[in-house]
Design an enzyme around this catalytic site. Sequence first.
Site, PDB file in Angstrom:
ATOM      1  N   GLU A  27      17.851 -22.714  -8.560  1.00 46.63           N
ATOM      2  CA  GLU A  27      17.118 -21.020  -8.497  1.00 46.63           C
ATOM      3  C   GLU A  27      18.051 -20.305  -8.502  1.00 46.63           C
ATOM      4  O   GLU A  27      18.581 -19.878  -9.805  1.00 46.63           O
ATOM      5  CB  GLU A  27      16.527 -20.853  -7.137  1.00 46.63           C
ATOM      6  CG  GLU A  27      16.211 -19.275  -6.798  1.00 46.63           C
ATOM      7  CD  GLU A  27      15.089 -18.626  -7.847  1.00 46.63           C
ATOM      8  OE1 GLU A  27      14.697 -19.779  -8.428  1.00 46.63           O
ATOM      9  OE2 GLU A  27      15.003 -17.651  -7.973  1.00 46.63           O
TER      10      GLU A  27
ATOM     11  N   GLU B 164      18.448 -16.568 -16.816  1.00 44.61           N
ATOM     12  CA  GLU B 164      17.278 -14.825 -17.332  1.00 44.61           C
ATOM     13  C   GLU B 164      18.237 -13.239 -17.307  1.00 44.61           C
ATOM     14  O   GLU B 164      17.253 -13.083 -18.110  1.00 44.61           O
ATOM     15  CB  GLU B 164      16.532 -15.346 -15.330  1.00 44.61           C
ATOM     16  CG  GLU B 164      15.099 -14.414 -15.385  1.00 44.61           C
ATOM     17  CD  GLU B 164      14.641 -14.597 -14.291  1.00 44.61           C
ATOM     18  OE1 GLU B 164      15.029 -15.053 -13.470  1.00 44.61           O
ATOM     19  OE2 GLU B 164      13.169 -14.761 -14.744  1.00 44.61           O
TER      20      GLU B 164
ATOM     21  N   HIS C 103      28.793 -38.772 -13.487  1.00 47.41           N
ATOM     22  CA  HIS C 103      28.255 -39.199 -14.116  1.00 47.41           C
ATOM     23  C   HIS C 103      27.515 -39.144 -15.605  1.00 47.41           C
ATOM     24  O   HIS C 103      26.817 -39.596 -16.455  1.00 47.41           O
ATOM     25  CB  HIS C 103      26.991 -39.547 -13.842  1.00 47.41           C
ATOM     26  CG  HIS C 103      26.906 -40.860 -12.359  1.00 47.41           C
ATOM     27  ND1 HIS C 103      27.058 -42.191 -12.323  1.00 47.41           N
ATOM     28  CD2 HIS C 103      27.041 -40.331 -11.421  1.00 47.41           C
ATOM     29  CE1 HIS C 103      27.267 -42.544 -11.386  1.00 47.41           C
ATOM     30  NE2 HIS C 103      27.014 -41.318 -10.560  1.00 47.41           N
TER      31      HIS C 103
ATOM     32  N   ARG D 164       3.585   0.294  -5.262  1.00 46.23           N
ATOM     33  CA  ARG D 164       3.385  -0.082  -4.131  1.00 46.23           C
ATOM     34  C   ARG D 164       1.753  -1.188  -3.682  1.00 46.23           C
ATOM     35  O   ARG D 164       1.560  -1.913  -2.102  1.00 46.23           O
ATOM     36  CB  ARG D 164       3.659   0.829  -3.008  1.00 46.23           C
ATOM     37  CG  ARG D 164       4.398   1.713  -2.990  1.00 46.23           C
ATOM     38  CD  ARG D 164       3.922   2.740  -1.716  1.00 46.23           C
ATOM     39  NE  ARG D 164       4.456   1.933  -0.317  1.00 46.23           N
ATOM     40  CZ  ARG D 164       5.550   1.762   0.367  1.00 46.23           C
ATOM     41  NH1 ARG D 164       6.180   2.063  -0.239  1.00 46.23           N
ATOM     42  NH2 ARG D 164       4.993   1.010   1.128  1.00 46.23           N
TER      43      ARG D 164
ATOM     44  N   ASN E  44      -1.275   1.776   5.671  1.00 50.45           N
ATOM     45  CA  ASN E  44      -0.577   0.958   4.896  1.00 50.45           C
ATOM     46  C   ASN E  44       0.686   0.788   6.024  1.00 50.45           C
ATOM     47  O   ASN E  44       0.758   0.615   6.816  1.00 50.45           O
ATOM     48  CB  ASN E  44       1.003   1.974   3.924  1.00 50.45           C
ATOM     49  CG  ASN E  44       2.578   1.177   3.713  1.00 50.45           C
ATOM     50  OD1 ASN E  44       3.520   1.177   3.851  1.00 50.45           O
ATOM     51  ND2 ASN E  44       2.132   0.001   3.367  1.00 50.45           N
ATOM     52  N   GLY E  45       0.170  -0.618   6.360  1.00 54.22           N
ATOM     53  CA  GLY E  45       1.259  -1.614   7.194  1.00 54.22           C
ATOM     54  C   GLY E  45      -0.651  -2.696   7.720  1.00 54.22           C
ATOM     55  O   GLY E  45      -1.303  -2.917   6.598  1.00 54.22           O
TER      56      GLY E  45
ATOM     57  N   CYS F 228       0.928  -1.377  -0.242  1.00 54.70           N
ATOM     58  CA  CYS F 228      -0.419   0.204   0.130  1.00 54.70           C
ATOM     59  C   CYS F 228       0.724   0.931  -0.187  1.00 54.70           C
ATOM     60  O   CYS F 228       2.004   1.485   0.160  1.00 54.70           O
ATOM     61  CB  CYS F 228      -0.910   0.152   1.154  1.00 54.70           C
ATOM     62  SG  CYS F 228      -2.082  -1.104   1.452  1.00 54.70           S
TER      63      CYS F 228
ATOM     64  N   TRP G  80      -2.895  -2.509  -1.832  1.00 56.31           N
ATOM     65  CA  TRP G  80      -1.910  -3.491  -1.895  1.00 56.31           C
ATOM     66  C   TRP G  80      -2.690  -4.844  -0.979  1.00 56.31           C
ATOM     67  O   TRP G  80      -2.635  -4.600   0.280  1.00 56.31           O
ATOM     68  CB  TRP G  80      -0.406  -3.943  -1.488  1.00 56.31           C
ATOM     69  CG  TRP G  80       0.099  -4.813  -1.887  1.00 56.31           C
ATOM     70  CD1 TRP G  80       0.500  -6.259  -0.664  1.00 56.31           C
ATOM     71  CD2 TRP G  80       0.117  -5.853  -3.066  1.00 56.31           C
ATOM     72  NE1 TRP G  80       1.271  -7.491  -1.843  1.00 56.31           N
ATOM     73  CE2 TRP G  80       1.039  -7.006  -2.997  1.00 56.31           C
ATOM     74  CE3 TRP G  80      -0.320  -5.529  -4.226  1.00 56.31           C
ATOM     75  CZ2 TRP G  80       1.004  -7.489  -3.708  1.00 56.31           C
ATOM     76  CZ3 TRP G  80       0.435  -6.312  -5.318  1.00 56.31           C
ATOM     77  CH2 TRP G  80       1.277  -7.951  -5.273  1.00 56.31           C
TER      78      TRP G  80
ATOM     79  N   LYS H 153      17.959 -17.953 -12.311  1.00 50.14           N
ATOM     80  CA  LYS H 153      18.470 -16.611 -11.610  1.00 50.14           C
ATOM     81  C   LYS H 153      19.671 -15.688 -12.846  1.00 50.14           C
ATOM     82  O   LYS H 153      19.384 -14.740 -13.923  1.00 50.14           O
ATOM     83  CB  LYS H 153      18.254 -16.388 -10.844  1.00 50.14           C
ATOM     84  CG  LYS H 153      18.301 -14.285  -9.922  1.00 50.14           C
ATOM     85  CD  LYS H 153      16.455 -14.554  -9.837  1.00 50.14           C
ATOM     86  CE  LYS H 153      15.626 -16.229 -10.348  1.00 50.14           C
ATOM     87  NZ  LYS H 153      14.582 -15.946  -9.699  1.00 50.14           N
TER      88      LYS H 153
ATOM     89  N   LYS I 246       6.796 -10.538 -17.168  1.00 49.59           N
ATOM     90  CA  LYS I 246       6.254 -10.807 -14.985  1.00 49.59           C
ATOM     91  C   LYS I 246       5.776 -12.286 -14.757  1.00 49.59           C
ATOM     92  O   LYS I 246       5.735 -12.854 -14.425  1.00 49.59           O
ATOM     93  CB  LYS I 246       6.053  -9.425 -14.793  1.00 49.59           C
ATOM     94  CG  LYS I 246       6.306  -9.467 -13.131  1.00 49.59           C
ATOM     95  CD  LYS I 246       7.917  -9.347 -12.610  1.00 49.59           C
ATOM     96  CE  LYS I 246       7.333 -10.251 -11.470  1.00 49.59           C
ATOM     97  NZ  LYS I 246       8.436 -11.068 -11.328  1.00 49.59           N
TER      98      LYS I 246
HETATM   99  O1  M6R Z   1       4.028 -15.199 -10.912  1.00 52.90           O
HETATM  100  P1  M6R Z   1       4.062 -16.855 -10.711  1.00 52.90           P
HETATM  101  O2  M6R Z   1       4.824 -17.135  -9.502  1.00 52.90           O
HETATM  102  O3  M6R Z   1       3.618 -18.252 -11.103  1.00 52.90           O
HETATM  103  O4  M6R Z   1       5.731 -17.408 -12.044  1.00 52.90           O
HETATM  104  C1  M6R Z   1       6.048 -18.038 -11.929  1.00 52.90           C
HETATM  105  C2  M6R Z   1       7.172 -18.385 -12.982  1.00 52.90           C
HETATM  106  O5  M6R Z   1       7.250 -17.785 -14.420  1.00 52.90           O
HETATM  107  C3  M6R Z   1       8.565 -17.540 -12.085  1.00 52.90           C
HETATM  108  O6  M6R Z   1       8.749 -17.423 -11.385  1.00 52.90           O
HETATM  109  C4  M6R Z   1       9.422 -17.095 -13.086  1.00 52.90           C
HETATM  110  O7  M6R Z   1      10.050 -17.718 -13.026  1.00 52.90           O
HETATM  111  C5  M6R Z   1      10.451 -15.647 -13.211  1.00 52.90           C
HETATM  112  N1  M6R Z   1      10.563 -14.596 -13.795  1.00 52.90           N
HETATM  113  C6  M6R Z   1      11.837 -16.602 -12.303  1.00 52.90           C
HETATM  114  O8  M6R Z   1      12.551 -15.153 -12.004  1.00 52.90           O
END
Ligand code: M6R
Length: 605
Positions: free
Chosen positions: A479, A486, A502, A27, A100-101, A2, A74, A483, A600
Site C-alpha cells: 500500500e 500514484e 533473489h 460531506r 449528522n451522526g 452528512c 451520506w 501511494k 477516483k
Molecule cells: O473505489 P474502489 O475502492 O473500488 O477503487 C479501487 C482502486 O481504484 C483504488 O483503491 C485506487 O487504487 C486508489 N486510487 C488508490 O489510492
Amino acid sequence: MCGIVGYVGNRDVKEVLLSGLGKLEYRGYDSAGIALTTKKEIQIIKENGRLEKLEKKTKNMNIQSNLGIGHTRWATHGKPSDLNSHPHFNKDKSIVLVHNGIIENYLELKNELIKEGYDFISETDTEVIPHLIQKLYQGSALETLKLLQERLRGSYALAILFNNEPDTLYCIKKDSPLIVGKGKDENFIASDIPAFLEYTREVIILEDKQMAKITADEVKIYDENGEEVATETKEITWSIAAAEKGGYDHFMQKEIFEQPKVIRDTLSGRLSALTTDVQLFDTKLDINHFNRIYFVACGTAYHAALIGKSLIEKMIRIPIEVDVSSEFRYKDPIVDNKTLVVVISQSGETADTLAALRLAKEKKATTLGIVNVVGSSIDRESDITLYTSAGPEIAVASTKAYTAQLVCIYLLTLYIALKKGKMTEPEFEEAKKEILGLSHKVEMVLEKVEDIREIAKKYYKSKNVFYIGRGMDYYVAKEGSLKLKEIAYVHSEAYEAGELKHGPIALMENATLVIGILMDDRLIEKTISNLKEVKARGAKVLVIAEEGTDLSDTADSVIYIPSTKKEFSSVLANIPQQLIAYYMSIFLENDVDKPRNLAKSVTVE
Ligand code: M6R
C-alpha cells in the site's frame, strides 16, 4: 457523514440554505432536503439524489420564511430514498430536525417508541429523535433537549425547529461538528464553516453536549445541565476555497487527518454488538454455510483484502483466497453456492470489482460487499453489505477509506471467529480493547507530522524506492508503494523482504531508498538483516517500527509508532506511509488531489 445548515434572519431562507448545502456536498450527496417555518406550518421539501435536483424542484417556489434548516445526506442507516431523506418530522409535524451522526442505540429507542404507539416511516436511525422529543416534551424546548441528550448514545449534530417557536432554531451536538455563524440581525449554523462564510466570519464552535438557542438577534449557548455558558467568538481569516478543505491545503491531507474519527465512526456501536448480525451487516449472514471464502478488490482495496487474508488465516485458521478483480473475473474461479465472495470497494462502482461480483452471483456464491458509498452499484447488488463509515473521499489517493476497510475487516474477522467458536471471551475482550485503542494511537502518529515531513524532504529526490516487509508487513508495504507511485510519480516496488536476494538486490546502489515495515515481532530480526544487506550496498534505509525497536546500525531514519498487537498494526503502520507519499508529492510540486492519468472511480475495464 452528512452536512447540516440552519438560518434565521431576513434573507431568502431557501436560497441561504441551498447555497450552504452546496458547500457541504463534499460531506455527502445521496439526498438533500430543507424545512422552512411559514406562518401556517413547517414545510419540508426533499429530493433523493444530488442537491441540483432539489434546486430544480424549488426554483420557482417563493416561500415566505425567516427560519429554516437543511441537510445533505451520506446514507448510513437506510438506502438513499425519499423516505430516508432528511429533514424528519415527528407524527403531528410540530417538530422537525436534521441530523449528522449515528445514533447507536436507535434500535432500542425505536422498539420502545413503537410499543408506545409511535409510527416510523423511514429506515433511518434519525427518525427516533423527533418522536423521542415529542415524548419528552413538557413545554420547554431546552428542558426537552437536556433530557434527550441523556437518552441518545452515539454521535449527533442536530438542528431542530418547533412549530410553536417560529423564530427560534435549537441545536445540540456530540462528536459531530456544529458551528454557529454570528451575523447582524441574522444567525447561521452549519457542519462546516464554508456553508455560511460568504455572510459572516464570526463563529462559535460548539462543544460536545452544548445546546444552542438561536434567534435572529441572539445566540445563547447552554451546557448539558441547561446552564447558560459564556463562549468565545472567533474570526475566520481563511479564504472560501481554503475553508472547503477545512483549513487544510489538500483534500488528501484533510482525509489523512480525519482517520481517528473514521475509525470511531466505523466502529460505532458495532464492537459491542458483534454477535448480532443486524448491527454489523444490512442483512443476515450465515457464516457456517461456506466452505470457501474469496476476497476480491482493486488497488488500495485489494491491499486491504490481503490484510484480511493474513488476519483471518492467522486468527481463525481457515484459508482465504484473494484476487484482484480484473484477474478473478477472467480466471474461471472455483466458486459455487458454498462460496462467500467478499468484494471491497470505496466507490462501489469500480468496473472490474462490479463484474467480479456479478460473476460470483452467476456462479451462485453469496456476496458480501465492504463498501463506502451507500446505494452504489456494489452496495445494491451485493447480497449483504458491511459499510465503511469513511464519509466521502475526494482525493484520488485512497487514505481514510483504506483505514475504514481495515477496521471492517477486523470486525468481520472477530465476527467469524466468534461464530465459529475460535475465540475465547478473554481473547475477544483483548482484541476489542486493541481495536478501540486504535483511533487514539492514530492521533499519536499524526502528531509526528512535522518529523515525517522532514523525512520526506530528505528523500523526495529518490528515483527508486523499495518498500519491504514480511507477512502482514509486506501487505502494508504494498500500500505504501502504491501511494508513492500514484501521487509522487516515483518509481517504487514492494517486496517480501526475504525475496530481495533473489534478484532485486542487484538494483541497490548509492541512495536507493529502502523503506522497511517492522511491525511483526516474530520477523523483525529477519527483516533487520535484509535491511543491513541493502545498507551495505549503499541504500538509504528508512524504517517504520514500534517504539522501543532497536535499530541502531540499521536505519538512517526511523518513524516510531505506538506499540499495538501485531494483528491490528496495519492501520498504524500505514499512516506514516500516507504522509511520506503526501509530502514527497508536495515537494515534487505535483497535483496531490488529482494525480495525472488517474480517476477516483474507475468505471472502465
Ligand atoms: O473505489 P474502489 O475502492 O473500488 O477503487 C479501487 C482502486 O481504484 C483504488 O483503491 C485506487 O487504487 C486508489 N486510487 C488508490 O489510492
